[in-house]
Design a protein around this motif. Structure first.
Motif, PDB file in Angstrom:
ATOM      1  N   CYS A 191       0.955  -1.305   0.045  1.00  0.00           N
ATOM      2  CA  CYS A 191       0.159  -0.073   0.193  1.00  0.00           C
ATOM      3  C   CYS A 191       0.813   1.257  -0.056  1.00  0.00           C
ATOM      4  CB  CYS A 191      -1.065  -0.025   1.168  1.00  0.00           C
ATOM      5  SG  CYS A 191      -2.167  -1.209   1.215  1.00  0.00           S
ATOM      6  N   GLN A 218      -3.965   6.355  11.482  1.00  0.00           N
ATOM      7  CA  GLN A 218      -4.259   6.743  10.147  1.00  0.00           C
ATOM      8  C   GLN A 218      -3.562   5.775   9.143  1.00  0.00           C
ATOM      9  OE1 GLN A 218      -3.114  10.837   9.314  1.00  0.00           O
ATOM     10  NE2 GLN A 218      -3.815  10.556   7.245  1.00  0.00           N
ATOM     11  N   ILE A 219      -2.336   5.286   9.292  1.00  0.00           N
ATOM     12  CA  ILE A 219      -2.008   4.193   8.374  1.00  0.00           C
ATOM     13  C   ILE A 219      -2.697   2.885   8.606  1.00  0.00           C
ATOM     14  CG2 ILE A 219       0.236   2.874   8.170  1.00  0.00           C
ATOM     15  CD1 ILE A 219       1.757   5.151   8.957  1.00  0.00           C
ATOM     16  N   SER A 220      -2.868   2.378   9.613  1.00  0.00           N
ATOM     17  CA  SER A 220      -3.738   1.077  10.057  1.00  0.00           C
ATOM     18  C   SER A 220      -5.067   1.145   9.129  1.00  0.00           C
ATOM     19  CB  SER A 220      -3.813   0.930  11.495  1.00  0.00           C
ATOM     20  OG  SER A 220      -2.420   0.792  12.045  1.00  0.00           O
ATOM     21  N   GLU A 221      -5.639   2.357   9.415  1.00  0.00           N
ATOM     22  CA  GLU A 221      -7.291   2.357   8.721  1.00  0.00           C
ATOM     23  C   GLU A 221      -6.859   2.468   7.270  1.00  0.00           C
ATOM     24  OE1 GLU A 221      -9.240   5.776  10.446  1.00  0.00           O
ATOM     25  OE2 GLU A 221      -9.009   4.791  12.573  1.00  0.00           O
ATOM     26  N   HIS A 222      -6.010   3.139   6.640  1.00  0.00           N
ATOM     27  CA  HIS A 222      -5.670   3.357   5.201  1.00  0.00           C
ATOM     28  C   HIS A 222      -5.594   1.680   4.759  1.00  0.00           C
ATOM     29  CE1 HIS A 222      -4.207   4.363   1.337  1.00  0.00           C
ATOM     30  NE2 HIS A 222      -3.016   3.704   1.535  1.00  0.00           N
ATOM     31  N   VAL A 223      -4.599   1.087   5.415  1.00  0.00           N
ATOM     32  CA  VAL A 223      -4.298  -0.345   4.886  1.00  0.00           C
ATOM     33  C   VAL A 223      -5.548  -1.144   4.933  1.00  0.00           C
ATOM     34  CG1 VAL A 223      -3.038  -2.337   5.188  1.00  0.00           C
ATOM     35  CG2 VAL A 223      -1.955   0.036   5.444  1.00  0.00           C
ATOM     36  N   TRP A 224      -6.219  -1.273   6.191  1.00  0.00           N
ATOM     37  CA  TRP A 224      -7.559  -1.907   6.316  1.00  0.00           C
ATOM     38  C   TRP A 224      -8.502  -1.648   5.117  1.00  0.00           C
ATOM     39  CZ3 TRP A 224      -8.881  -5.795   9.842  1.00  0.00           C
ATOM     40  CH2 TRP A 224     -10.383  -5.972   9.954  1.00  0.00           C
ATOM     41  N   ASP A 225      -8.638  -0.455   4.896  1.00  0.00           N
ATOM     42  CA  ASP A 225      -9.644   0.006   3.969  1.00  0.00           C
ATOM     43  C   ASP A 225      -9.001  -0.486   2.434  1.00  0.00           C
ATOM     44  OD1 ASP A 225     -11.267   1.361   5.515  1.00  0.00           O
ATOM     45  OD2 ASP A 225     -10.504   3.183   5.259  1.00  0.00           O
ATOM     46  N   GLU A 226      -7.801  -0.472   2.278  1.00  0.00           N
ATOM     47  CA  GLU A 226      -7.271  -0.677   0.835  1.00  0.00           C
ATOM     48  C   GLU A 226      -7.369  -2.304   0.726  1.00  0.00           C
ATOM     49  OE1 GLU A 226      -5.060   0.949  -1.808  1.00  0.00           O
ATOM     50  OE2 GLU A 226      -6.449   2.273  -0.903  1.00  0.00           O
ATOM     51  N   GLU A 229     -10.952  -3.036  -0.067  1.00  0.00           N
ATOM     52  CA  GLU A 229     -11.377  -2.538  -1.430  1.00  0.00           C
ATOM     53  C   GLU A 229     -10.792  -3.594  -2.457  1.00  0.00           C
ATOM     54  OE1 GLU A 229     -12.844  -0.210  -4.564  1.00  0.00           O
ATOM     55  OE2 GLU A 229     -13.353  -0.072  -2.447  1.00  0.00           O
TER      56      GLU A 229
END
Length: 383
Positions: A191, A218-226, A229
């Motif tokens: 990511c 913020q990083i964790s939520e971004h990777v989880w969402d990625e 998706e």
């Protein structure tokens, strides 16, 4: 001095807010606020989550797990001293299942040992034994020239599990995952973040990966969402502790405080294939030699209910004459197998597959039979 004791603080992973936003049912687990299951409204629930991992892919927040790094000229000697498997067999990038043992040959905890460098090892430990494990490792490696670091709060650990896990993760990384065998690790960009550790490991009896990213919300939520998706085409679902438990039970993967503990030794737990007695020395070895010579009196077996009823943790196991002979360590319905199963300790003379026993449920003996384990074994797949 106040006589009022402070209420223990419930810990939260960096993904806690995401779980709550998704409507997950949250529970306290070993001092952590963790999702047990996600709502049926988004296609989840324990059974749906379990089946997704068996047939497609699911993701878990397992950031409550702990991480201990040993590094230095005598790191290998230290790992060999405190663990029962043979870490000298590991090459860089390889991992193995092992355990930390008390001098009595019983379990401090089971661990995954990763060799990350020439003199660098990472032990992944259980959430409920984090502090105990770190103190044990530190106190029992003081004689070795190596640093012992508790990195447990440094990582958000996400498990991507299921036959389609490799295809999902490959969309997000530049690492060639087809070259990563089961129980091996690699590093790559994930990511957009470089040098991320990714291991082909898990606790579901299925293929999959565990990734270690910085424990930043913020990083964790971004990777989880990625991940969610990228996984849409594979039917990915978020999974909680409920499915994690039923998945590991189908695969007969031990849980500390249930199948293994400080009162159960390696032979009883049936984990002798991971215990390398040929090593010259390790904590618990002498006691295990004596225990083996004395003979094993009880052993862990699989049970399948033959009558209507669910064997739960702690229920008594009875023989054909309704005499108490053992106890259930873990039990539940098995969603993929569509059976009610359990693990239990019974005398070795009653451990043969096909032996009829009973489980005491609400005061009544309910029929069950000893079966071979693991209950579920995944087929061999390639990436």
């Amino acid at each position: 001095m106040s006589s009022v004791e402070a209420t223990p603080t419930i810990r939260k992973t960096a993904l806690n807010a995401v779980h709550r936003q998704m409507g997950a049912k949250m529970v306290e687990f070993n001092g952590w606020d963790m999702p047990v299951e996600y709502p049926a409204a988004i296609g989840c629930g324990i059974i749906a989550e379990h089946m997704a991992v068996r047939t497609g892919v699911g993701i878990f927040d397992v950031s409550h797990m702990g991480d201990i790094r040993l590094a230095g000229p005598q790191a290998l000697a230290a790992v060999q001293h405190i663990s029962m498997n043979d870490a000298s067999r590991l090459v860089i990038g390889q991992a193995q299942y092992s355990a930390l043992l008390y001098p009595e040959g019983t379990f401090v905890d089971d661990v995954i040992v990763h060799r990350l460098g020439d003199d660098e090892y990472l032990l992944v430990i259980n959430a409920g034994t984090r502090e105990k494990d770190f103190n044990w490792v530190r106190d029992n490696t003081r004689q070795f020239d190596c640093a012992v670091e508790n990195l447990s709060d440094d990582f958000t650990q996400i498990a991507i599990q299921g036959p389609k896990a490799v295809h999902l993760l490959q969309k997000l990384t530049d690492a060639d995952l087809s070259q990563v065998k089961f129980y091996w690790v690699t590093r790559g960009t994930l990511c957009g973040m470089p040098n991320i550790l990714m291991g082909r490991t898990g606790y579901t009896a299925e293929d999959g990966f565990e990734v270690y990213i910085p424990a930043d919300e913020q990083i964790s939520e971004h990777v989880w969402d990625e991940i969610l998706e990228a996984g849409k085409e594979f039917g990915v679902v978020p999974c909680g502790l409920g499915a994690r438990n039923t998945l590991r039970l189908e695969g007969k993967l031990p849980l500390y405080g249930h199948e293994i503990s400080d009162t159960i030794n390696v032979w009883e737990a049936g984990l002798d294939r991971f215990c390398k007695m040929e090593k010259t020395e390790f904590l618990g070895r002498e006691a295990l030699e004596k225990a083996k010579s004395a003979g094993v009196r009880r052993t862990l077996v699989g049970l399948e209910m033959t009558e209507r009823g669910i064997a739960r943790d702690g229920f008594k196991v009875l023989d054909a004459g309704s005499r108490e002979i053992g106890y259930v360590t873990s039990g539940s319905p098995a969603p993929f197998l569509k059976k009610n199963i359990a693990l239990a300790y019974v005398p070795v003379e009653l451990a043969e597959a096909g032996t009829a026993v009973k489980v005491e449920i609400r005061g009544h003996g309910v029929g069950a039979v000893v079966v071979s384990t693991p209950f579920y074994r995944r087929s061999k797949r390639t990436a």
